[in-house]
Design an enzyme around this catalytic site. Sequence first.
Site, PDB file in Angstrom:
ATOM      1  N   TRP A 116       0.756  -1.332  -0.163  1.00  0.00           N
ATOM      2  CA  TRP A 116      -0.095  -0.146   0.055  1.00  0.00           C
ATOM      3  C   TRP A 116       1.057   1.196   0.032  1.00  0.00           C
ATOM      4  O   TRP A 116       1.844   1.280   0.797  1.00  0.00           O
ATOM      5  CB  TRP A 116      -0.914  -0.029   1.233  1.00  0.00           C
ATOM      6  CG  TRP A 116      -1.980   1.248   1.212  1.00  0.00           C
ATOM      7  CD1 TRP A 116      -2.696   1.535   0.518  1.00  0.00           C
ATOM      8  CD2 TRP A 116      -1.560   2.523   2.157  1.00  0.00           C
ATOM      9  NE1 TRP A 116      -3.147   2.830   0.841  1.00  0.00           N
ATOM     10  CE2 TRP A 116      -2.559   3.440   1.870  1.00  0.00           C
ATOM     11  CE3 TRP A 116      -0.512   2.835   3.161  1.00  0.00           C
ATOM     12  CZ2 TRP A 116      -2.432   4.597   2.519  1.00  0.00           C
ATOM     13  CZ3 TRP A 116      -0.486   3.883   3.861  1.00  0.00           C
ATOM     14  CH2 TRP A 116      -1.509   4.987   3.455  1.00  0.00           C
ATOM     15  N   ASP A 126     -16.657  10.454  -3.755  1.00  0.00           N
ATOM     16  CA  ASP A 126     -15.998   9.315  -3.064  1.00  0.00           C
ATOM     17  C   ASP A 126     -16.887   8.477  -2.008  1.00  0.00           C
ATOM     18  O   ASP A 126     -18.091   8.464  -1.967  1.00  0.00           O
ATOM     19  CB  ASP A 126     -14.413   9.392  -2.669  1.00  0.00           C
ATOM     20  CG  ASP A 126     -13.595   8.339  -3.003  1.00  0.00           C
ATOM     21  OD1 ASP A 126     -13.440   7.460  -2.241  1.00  0.00           O
ATOM     22  OD2 ASP A 126     -13.027   8.519  -4.193  1.00  0.00           O
ATOM     23  N   ASP A 127     -16.306   7.686  -1.376  1.00  0.00           N
ATOM     24  CA  ASP A 127     -16.900   6.629  -0.315  1.00  0.00           C
ATOM     25  C   ASP A 127     -17.884   7.484   0.463  1.00  0.00           C
ATOM     26  O   ASP A 127     -17.298   8.690   0.880  1.00  0.00           O
ATOM     27  CB  ASP A 127     -15.564   6.088   0.352  1.00  0.00           C
ATOM     28  CG  ASP A 127     -16.099   5.042   1.154  1.00  0.00           C
ATOM     29  OD1 ASP A 127     -17.153   4.789   1.131  1.00  0.00           O
ATOM     30  OD2 ASP A 127     -15.282   4.210   1.772  1.00  0.00           O
ATOM     31  N   ARG A 137     -10.395  -3.931   6.889  1.00  0.00           N
ATOM     32  CA  ARG A 137     -10.874  -2.641   6.901  1.00  0.00           C
ATOM     33  C   ARG A 137     -12.150  -2.710   7.462  1.00  0.00           C
ATOM     34  O   ARG A 137     -12.993  -2.157   6.901  1.00  0.00           O
ATOM     35  CB  ARG A 137     -10.700  -2.167   5.466  1.00  0.00           C
ATOM     36  CG  ARG A 137     -10.907  -0.546   5.460  1.00  0.00           C
ATOM     37  CD  ARG A 137     -11.148   0.124   4.174  1.00  0.00           C
ATOM     38  NE  ARG A 137     -11.151   1.602   4.321  1.00  0.00           N
ATOM     39  CZ  ARG A 137     -11.515   2.275   3.307  1.00  0.00           C
ATOM     40  NH1 ARG A 137     -12.533   2.053   2.467  1.00  0.00           N
ATOM     41  NH2 ARG A 137     -11.325   3.701   3.532  1.00  0.00           N
ATOM     42  N   LYS A 179     -15.806   5.308 -10.126  1.00  0.00           N
ATOM     43  CA  LYS A 179     -14.748   4.807  -9.719  1.00  0.00           C
ATOM     44  C   LYS A 179     -14.879   3.441  -8.872  1.00  0.00           C
ATOM     45  O   LYS A 179     -15.692   3.398  -7.953  1.00  0.00           O
ATOM     46  CB  LYS A 179     -14.051   5.630  -8.570  1.00  0.00           C
ATOM     47  CG  LYS A 179     -12.787   5.413  -7.664  1.00  0.00           C
ATOM     48  CD  LYS A 179     -12.232   6.683  -6.880  1.00  0.00           C
ATOM     49  CE  LYS A 179     -10.954   6.147  -6.141  1.00  0.00           C
ATOM     50  NZ  LYS A 179     -10.408   7.230  -5.034  1.00  0.00           N
ATOM     51  N   TRP A 180     -14.402   2.346  -9.382  1.00  0.00           N
ATOM     52  CA  TRP A 180     -14.536   0.916  -8.537  1.00  0.00           C
ATOM     53  C   TRP A 180     -13.430   0.689  -7.771  1.00  0.00           C
ATOM     54  O   TRP A 180     -12.416   0.304  -8.165  1.00  0.00           O
ATOM     55  CB  TRP A 180     -14.810   0.140 -10.029  1.00  0.00           C
ATOM     56  CG  TRP A 180     -15.185  -1.369  -9.634  1.00  0.00           C
ATOM     57  CD1 TRP A 180     -14.400  -2.213  -8.754  1.00  0.00           C
ATOM     58  CD2 TRP A 180     -16.179  -2.077 -10.183  1.00  0.00           C
ATOM     59  NE1 TRP A 180     -15.224  -3.505  -8.892  1.00  0.00           N
ATOM     60  CE2 TRP A 180     -16.006  -3.427  -9.784  1.00  0.00           C
ATOM     61  CE3 TRP A 180     -17.251  -1.884 -11.094  1.00  0.00           C
ATOM     62  CZ2 TRP A 180     -16.899  -4.403 -10.174  1.00  0.00           C
ATOM     63  CZ3 TRP A 180     -17.880  -2.850 -11.612  1.00  0.00           C
ATOM     64  CH2 TRP A 180     -17.895  -4.176 -11.033  1.00  0.00           C
ATOM     65  N   ASP A 181     -13.905   0.758  -6.639  1.00  0.00           N
ATOM     66  CA  ASP A 181     -12.646   0.238  -5.555  1.00  0.00           C
ATOM     67  C   ASP A 181     -12.618  -1.083  -5.099  1.00  0.00           C
ATOM     68  O   ASP A 181     -13.806  -1.786  -5.244  1.00  0.00           O
ATOM     69  CB  ASP A 181     -12.868   1.236  -4.142  1.00  0.00           C
ATOM     70  CG  ASP A 181     -11.424   1.556  -3.621  1.00  0.00           C
ATOM     71  OD1 ASP A 181     -10.462   1.038  -3.660  1.00  0.00           O
ATOM     72  OD2 ASP A 181     -11.662   2.720  -2.942  1.00  0.00           O
ATOM     73  N   CYS A 221      -9.725   0.972  -9.083  1.00  0.00           N
ATOM     74  CA  CYS A 221      -8.942   1.604  -7.701  1.00  0.00           C
ATOM     75  C   CYS A 221      -8.966   0.337  -6.905  1.00  0.00           C
ATOM     76  O   CYS A 221      -9.779  -0.858  -7.048  1.00  0.00           O
ATOM     77  CB  CYS A 221      -9.792   2.430  -7.334  1.00  0.00           C
ATOM     78  SG  CYS A 221      -9.016   3.159  -5.564  1.00  0.00           S
ATOM     79  N   ASP A 277      -2.528   5.605  -3.350  1.00  0.00           N
ATOM     80  CA  ASP A 277      -2.874   6.516  -2.288  1.00  0.00           C
ATOM     81  C   ASP A 277      -1.990   7.424  -1.914  1.00  0.00           C
ATOM     82  O   ASP A 277      -2.331   8.368  -1.389  1.00  0.00           O
ATOM     83  CB  ASP A 277      -3.646   5.880  -0.963  1.00  0.00           C
ATOM     84  CG  ASP A 277      -5.073   5.534  -1.337  1.00  0.00           C
ATOM     85  OD1 ASP A 277      -5.670   5.764  -2.298  1.00  0.00           O
ATOM     86  OD2 ASP A 277      -5.620   4.485  -0.555  1.00  0.00           O
TER      87      ASP A 277
END
Length: 726
Positions: A197, A364-365, A441, A474-476, A524, A546
């Site tokens: 990461w 975003d999220d 997470r 945006k596909w995380d 992503c 990130d």
Amino acid sequence: MAIYFDKETKTFYLEGKSTTYAFYINNFGYAEHLYYGKRIHRDYIIYTRSEGVRSCIATAPGADNVSGQKSFHHMNPEISFFGTGDYREPTVHPRFASGDRLTTLLYAGHEILDEKPAISGMPSMRGGKTLVLHLYDEVKSFGADLYYTVFDDCDVIARRIVYYNDSGDTVKLDRAYSFAMSLPSGEYDMLSLHGGWACERQPERVPLHYGVASIDSKRATSSATLNPFMAILGRDTTESFGDAWSVSLIYSSSFVLKAEITSSGEALLLGGINDFDFEWQLGAGESFETPEVAIAYSADGIGGMSRALHDAMRDHLINEKYVKAPRPVLINNWEGTYFNFTKEKLCAIADAVAGTGIDTLVLDDGWFGKRDDDKSGLGDWFVNEKKLVGGLDGVIEHVHSVGMKFGLWFEPEMISEDSDIFRAHPEYAIGVPDRARCYSRHQFMMDLTNPEVRDYIVNSVNAILGKHKIDYVKWDYNRNVTEFFSLALDSELQSEFAHRYALGLYDICDRIVSANPDIFFEGCSGGGARFDPAILYYFPQVWTSDNSDAEERTRIQYGTSIAYPLSAMACHVSASPNHQVGRATRLATRGDIAHLGATGYELDTTVFTDDDRAAVKAQIEAYKKMERLVLEGDLYRIENPYTSNYFSFMIVSKDKSQAHLTCYRSLNHCNPAPHRVIMQGLDENKQYYIPELNLILHGSVLMSVGIVVNFGKGDFETKVYHLEEK
Ligand code: DGJ
């Protein structure tokens, strides 16, 4: 491009833009490798396969005292297999009903196709003439079709293998790789891209040794740990000179790529789906398609190999509609607000940059379900109207009213324990009955091997996309599989889980992307963890990391560019000091580095001063001037930030009439020697005007004498130069 078969010598010559790949069918029916490298004449080259004085480890089955006999170990067939004297790594390991595990795959014919057939349910390259080499084991009624595709506009060969079972019994495949390829004896290095990461795709070059070197993933994703990419370099190969071969696996699940130096000093490259925790039940009459690999070759070093890959991905893999189209210039709210936003805040972020050239606001999220932090809500793909008063449409209408487009974040493969969908369907989450799941997470993963789960995801994501005016997604994907088990699979199919996860992923990507052809998708993965060719097939760009600190990005983007085109890399200007490393850098530096990809911004723009706004506007005007080069140009990596205090990338248009050079210096030192940058890729005889220097110089001068780059005072400085043919 062409595929030739010389009937007399039974030699196949596969010709790409400037390469030849050759093998022949020997007297025993084996497809024996001859050559892969620079384009050569179609001469007789079977003499290279003379046996020499070597111990014969095993004969061809049943062929004692037959002249012309040679050990399989020294034969280098196009597919290696176990049990008949080839002790190299096998490409395939079938387990027949009798318990017999050996196979002998001999030439049984071939076809040359003008149209490359697509692989059902898996991403693959398009275009190109294709050879299908049929190999067959008569004893076991088991076959392997080897596919080779050549392209006339790039130096890449696409390869894959389809295994099939003509017998009346199930065959278990313990291993079913996509390809094998030999290289002559020599001194080789392996270059791979490792990371984690915020430090994705760091190149590592190590000498190959006798035995097997491998890179892999056991995570059901390609991952930042090791990218599904491996280059094999001559020991003397540099960035600009020498032989460089590479293998890019078009696959997003557990993989393995291997390079073996055999006892004869020759190299064998092979790989595909990781055979760890893999067993495929190949029923009577069934076939098994393996993922495709893109194999590149260049005589112009690592740089030439990268350019071959960039061309191949842009012209034959990434969505044609978007690959060379100008990209949205984003403002993403993530680092500006994290989960803490309101409709008013989002509108203010858009207002602050409207008119600067930033053309898309990405939410975003945190807009859905009950999601005020990362502990809940994933899988509940309905708008959180408490947080976004007026719903999504309130924000979208405002964003459109200031002349911008709207983008939205999803993480379709995930499910939170604290979500309505988990409460209603705990079986949608991957898990083993009676065992506690691992959290990562705070979330679990959707079981994409289950068609009902896939339908739920596709329907709920498509419902949002169908209901609102959304231009960008945006596909995380923020965690990896832990419990490799599906309630939807019978017990004997559980070792198919990781590959079935990939097939499930491709199914939902395909159904969501094709239902929304006017939406631009970005991949992503907790930064840029899942940055692989299969993802690029669906999503033309991927969030690179990130870590958007300019200094760190020079290394991450350098490493990523070894295997992927600049246009595939999403690169944002974020706040200073940087949220990940705490380093302060100038806006100009952050912009110059973020312009070496699909650019955007990711910070709280409501704090912008008028000067900031003007600077951003000027940055985007500058970006628009170089955008075509980012999308289509040839990349030359001039200075390497891993080995020097400097980083420079040069991008040259295909017709060599334009170029752009970005130079970066990490730390400033007193009384430095003049910093000379020698350009590459230009036309020696063309004259180029460089407005930043007010000079007109020939390509020959720029590529031999170079320019002197005078950085300003301070650390982390950039200089950019535009070159225009006079
Ligand atoms: C990880 C991504 O890399 C970030 O850009 C952001 O989208 C977060 N996930 C949101 O959870």
